[in-house]
Design an enzyme around this catalytic site. Structure first.
Site, PDB file in Angstrom:
ATOM      1  N   ASN A 164       0.864  -1.187   0.000  1.00  0.00           N
ATOM      2  CA  ASN A 164       0.000   0.000   0.000  1.00  0.00           C
ATOM      3  C   ASN A 164       0.894   1.228   0.000  1.00  0.00           C
ATOM      4  O   ASN A 164       1.372   1.674   1.044  1.00  0.00           O
ATOM      5  CB  ASN A 164      -0.920  -0.002   1.229  1.00  0.00           C
ATOM      6  CG  ASN A 164      -1.971  -1.071   1.137  1.00  0.00           C
ATOM      7  OD1 ASN A 164      -2.953  -0.927   0.402  1.00  0.00           O
ATOM      8  ND2 ASN A 164      -1.758  -2.173   1.854  1.00  0.00           N
ATOM      9  N   GLU A 165       1.116   1.753  -1.194  1.00  0.00           N
ATOM     10  CA  GLU A 165       2.017   2.887  -1.361  1.00  0.00           C
ATOM     11  C   GLU A 165       1.344   4.179  -0.880  1.00  0.00           C
ATOM     12  O   GLU A 165       0.119   4.203  -0.696  1.00  0.00           O
ATOM     13  CB  GLU A 165       2.419   2.999  -2.843  1.00  0.00           C
ATOM     14  CG  GLU A 165       3.096   1.752  -3.408  1.00  0.00           C
ATOM     15  CD  GLU A 165       4.513   1.511  -2.855  1.00  0.00           C
ATOM     16  OE1 GLU A 165       4.847   1.986  -1.757  1.00  0.00           O
ATOM     17  OE2 GLU A 165       5.281   0.811  -3.546  1.00  0.00           O
ATOM     18  N   PRO A 166       2.132   5.240  -0.633  1.00  0.00           N
ATOM     19  CA  PRO A 166       1.543   6.502  -0.191  1.00  0.00           C
ATOM     20  C   PRO A 166       0.368   6.901  -1.081  1.00  0.00           C
ATOM     21  O   PRO A 166       0.437   6.786  -2.307  1.00  0.00           O
ATOM     22  CB  PRO A 166       2.713   7.486  -0.329  1.00  0.00           C
ATOM     23  CG  PRO A 166       3.916   6.632  -0.064  1.00  0.00           C
ATOM     24  CD  PRO A 166       3.601   5.306  -0.707  1.00  0.00           C
TER      25      PRO A 166
END
Ligand code: PGA
Length: 279
Positions: A169-171
């Site tokens: 879950n990337e920024p």
């Protein structure tokens, strides 16, 4: 909201004069931290065995959990810890990737843990990096359903990326996100390039559990080792929660613990500016 969070935390455990919105346990080394987490997992597996219940674990990959898995294998070999009642769901997998590619997380889990313990292979769940693109949505929907059908994740183990990601879950990943296909951050591809021949070989996509999938776990332990992780640990634990630092969204869970070594804890106010914390 922040004040409420602080008040809630302060009631739950004694964080007097603390800047920390998530409980943090600091160990002298990654080995000590891993032995502590392995003990928590082993106690929980045995507790569930006594009740003749399944134990549903959420598992992570990367360099961080390697020493945890080594300790679990040791507990299996030397202290007869059985994984017969264990069901696992891994956080993520590159896409596309062959399940037996050196860098695949399917292979990683076999090499690090599953090949060395008595878990039933049909109880192992890892997103599949081999499926057709058109089938990904349904695969993700099924993954969520399998977690629900297993009764939800009892204990989720996490690492953290330098950019604050949990799973992949990337920024920018929202609090309601579910298992899905995601584009990897450039910083993640650079950080993980060491696993591949060169950066161009690092897949651009991945399948990951979402933030909401993670937050639905009953209990969460995030581990971090080394000074490179110190800035992001400070942000996740002390700053306001924000989608820009996905691990900070864990402030919204009421049973989460960060297990870190001294170096990863170095930027926390209690270490960096202890005169501010009242100690
Ligand atoms: P690492 O990765 O364990 O290899 O540092 C952690 C992560 O990206 O979640």
């Amino acid at each position: 909201k922040q004040t409420n969070n602080m008040a809630k935390r302060t009631n739950a455990i004694d964080l007097s004069d603390s800047f920390e919105k998530i409980p943090v346990k600091i160990f002298p080394s990654s080995k000590d931290g891993s032995v502590f987490v392995a003990r928590q997992i082993a106690d929980f597996i045995r507790f569930k065995q006594q009740k003749k219940e399944k134990c549903v674990l959420g598992l992570a990959t990367g360099s961080t959990p390697k020493s945890l898995y080594a300790e679990l294998v040791r507990l299996h070999r030397e202290e007869k810890l059985s994984f017969k009642n264990v069901i696992t769901f891994n956080l993520d997998e590159y896409y596309p990737i062959h399940n037996n590619a050196l860098q695949s997380y399917n292979r990683f889990m076999k090499t690090q843990l599953f090949d060395h313990v008595d878990i039933d292979p049909k109880n192992i769940h890892i997103p599949n990096g081999e499926i057709e693109k058109d089938d990904i949505k349904e695969h993700c929907r099924q993954y969520e359903k399998k977690i629900k059908d297993a009764g939800g994740i009892d204990l989720q183990i996490l690492g953290i990326g330098n950019n604050g990601h949990i799973g992949f879950n990337e920024p920018g990943s929202g609090i309601y996100s579910k298992t899905r296909l995601i584009t990897l951050d450039n910083s993640t591809r650079i950080a993980n390039a060491y696993e591949f021949a060169n950066i161009s070989q690092v897949p651009r996509l991945a399948i990951t559990m979402g933030i909401s999938t993670i937050l639905q776990s009953k209990k969460i332990i995030l581990m971090a080792w080394g000074s490179a992780k110190a800035p992001v640990i400070k942000k996740a634990v002390e700053d306001d929660d924000t989608e820009q630092v996905p691990a900070s969204l864990l402030q919204n869970h009421d049973d989460v613990t960060f297990v870190v070594d001294k170096s990863a804890a170095a930027e926390l106010t209690r270490n960096k500016s202890p005169w501010l914390t009242g100690d």
